[in-house]
Design an enzyme around this catalytic site. Structure first.
Site, PDB file in Angstrom:
ATOM      1  N   GLU A  51       0.827  -1.217   0.000  1.00 47.47           N
ATOM      2  CA  GLU A  51       0.000   0.000   0.000  1.00 47.47           C
ATOM      3  C   GLU A  51       0.863   1.271   0.000  1.00 47.47           C
ATOM      4  OE1 GLU A  51      -3.180   0.530  -0.349  1.00 47.47           O
ATOM      5  OE2 GLU A  51      -3.969  -1.502  -0.249  1.00 47.47           O
ATOM      6  N   ASN A  62      -7.610   9.002  -5.811  1.00 49.12           N
ATOM      7  CA  ASN A  62      -8.417   8.012  -6.538  1.00 49.12           C
ATOM      8  C   ASN A  62      -9.324   8.697  -7.558  1.00 49.12           C
ATOM      9  OD1 ASN A  62      -7.466   5.864  -4.798  1.00 49.12           O
ATOM     10  ND2 ASN A  62      -8.800   6.739  -3.224  1.00 49.12           N
ATOM     11  N   ASP A  64     -12.436   8.463  -7.910  1.00 45.49           N
ATOM     12  CA  ASP A  64     -13.721   8.929  -7.355  1.00 45.49           C
ATOM     13  C   ASP A  64     -13.539  10.195  -6.501  1.00 45.49           C
ATOM     14  OD1 ASP A  64     -12.545   8.101  -5.009  1.00 45.49           O
ATOM     15  OD2 ASP A  64     -14.187   6.792  -4.404  1.00 45.49           O
ATOM     16  N   SER A  66     -11.746  10.656  -3.960  1.00 44.85           N
ATOM     17  CA  SER A  66     -11.266  10.406  -2.600  1.00 44.85           C
ATOM     18  C   SER A  66      -9.745  10.269  -2.652  1.00 44.85           C
ATOM     19  CB  SER A  66     -11.906   9.141  -2.027  1.00 44.85           C
ATOM     20  OG  SER A  66     -11.422   7.988  -2.685  1.00 44.85           O
ATOM     21  N   ASP A  68      -6.220   8.414  -0.541  1.00 43.50           N
ATOM     22  CA  ASP A  68      -5.720   7.444   0.434  1.00 43.50           C
ATOM     23  C   ASP A  68      -4.498   8.021   1.134  1.00 43.50           C
ATOM     24  OD1 ASP A  68      -7.679   5.664  -0.422  1.00 43.50           O
ATOM     25  OD2 ASP A  68      -6.358   4.722  -1.887  1.00 43.50           O
ATOM     26  N   ASN A  75      -8.703   5.657   3.394  1.00 46.51           N
ATOM     27  CA  ASN A  75      -9.495   6.424   2.429  1.00 46.51           C
ATOM     28  C   ASN A  75     -10.323   7.543   3.059  1.00 46.51           C
ATOM     29  OD1 ASN A  75     -12.317   6.557   0.779  1.00 46.51           O
ATOM     30  ND2 ASN A  75     -10.574   6.238  -0.588  1.00 46.51           N
TER      31      ASN A  75
END
Ligand SMILES: *[C@@H]1O[C@H](CO)[C@@H](O)[C@H](O)[C@H]1NC(C)=O
Ligand SMILES: *[C@@H]1O[C@H](CO)[C@@H](O)[C@H](O)[C@H]1NC(C)=O
Ligand SMILES: *[C@@H]1O[C@H](CO)[C@@H](O)[C@H](O)[C@H]1NC(C)=O
Length: 149
Positions: A51, A62, A64, A66, A68, A75
């Protein structure tokens, strides 16, 4: 000059860092992650390797809208507030708290994420690189005495 020194000091205090693998494993163990929700420490190390590369400063956007954040790539739509998008803020924190070298907030939040029904499968990095794999190599040479394997 005084305020410059202060600013530099403040920057050092909140700066993120990249953990060495075994140091990170020991840190997570000290926070009770070995066997938390049935997840072995090796799986947690594998998950964070893929990650974030053990980098507390990691940020990824991301599609969408959002984002991380941090060593667990938590998120902003569901778990923390970055004020950029509407959030459920499940961990009741600002996302910036996930980016410091004080990992206590990030670990507490990861424990909340994994307590959700989908569990550790919430992390794509874990599904792709750790699920059904021999993850013991992530603890190789760490000399840890594990109660849970
Ligand atoms: C850690 O992440 C930050 C933010 O993305 C990046 O600037 C830095 O280069 C990364 N460190 C390493 C060693 O990859
Ligand atoms: C997120 O933080 C902003 C700024 O502090 C605040 O106005 C907002 O209510 C927070 N949202 C949630 C869902 O916590
Ligand atoms: C390993 O941990 C167990 C319990 O957690 C303890 O009983 C045992 O003495 C430990 N062994 C070593 C070598 O530290």
């Amino acid at each position: 000059m005084k305020s410059l020194v202060f600013l530099l000091l403040a920057a050092v205090l909140v700066e993120g860092k990249v953990f060495e693998r075994c140091a990170w494993a020991r840190t997570m163990k000290s926070f009770g992650m070995d066997g938390y929700r049935g997840i072995s420490l090796a799986n947690w190390v594998c998950l964070t390797k893929w990650e974030s590369g053990y980098n507390t400063s990691a940020i990824n956007h991301n599609r969408d809208k959002s984002t991380d954040y941090g060593i667990f790539q938590i998120n902003s739509r569901w778990w923390c507030n970055d004020t950029r998008i509407k959030t459920a803020n499940g961990c009741q924190i600002m996302c910036s708290q996930l980016l410091t070298d004080d990992v206590s907030v990030a670990i507490r939040c990861a424990k909340q994420v994994v307590s959700d029904p989908q569990g550790i499968a919430a992390w794509v990095g874990w599904r792709v690189h750790c699920k059904n794999q021999d993850v013991t190599k992530y603890l190789d040479g760490c000399g840890l005495n594990l109660s849970f394997l």
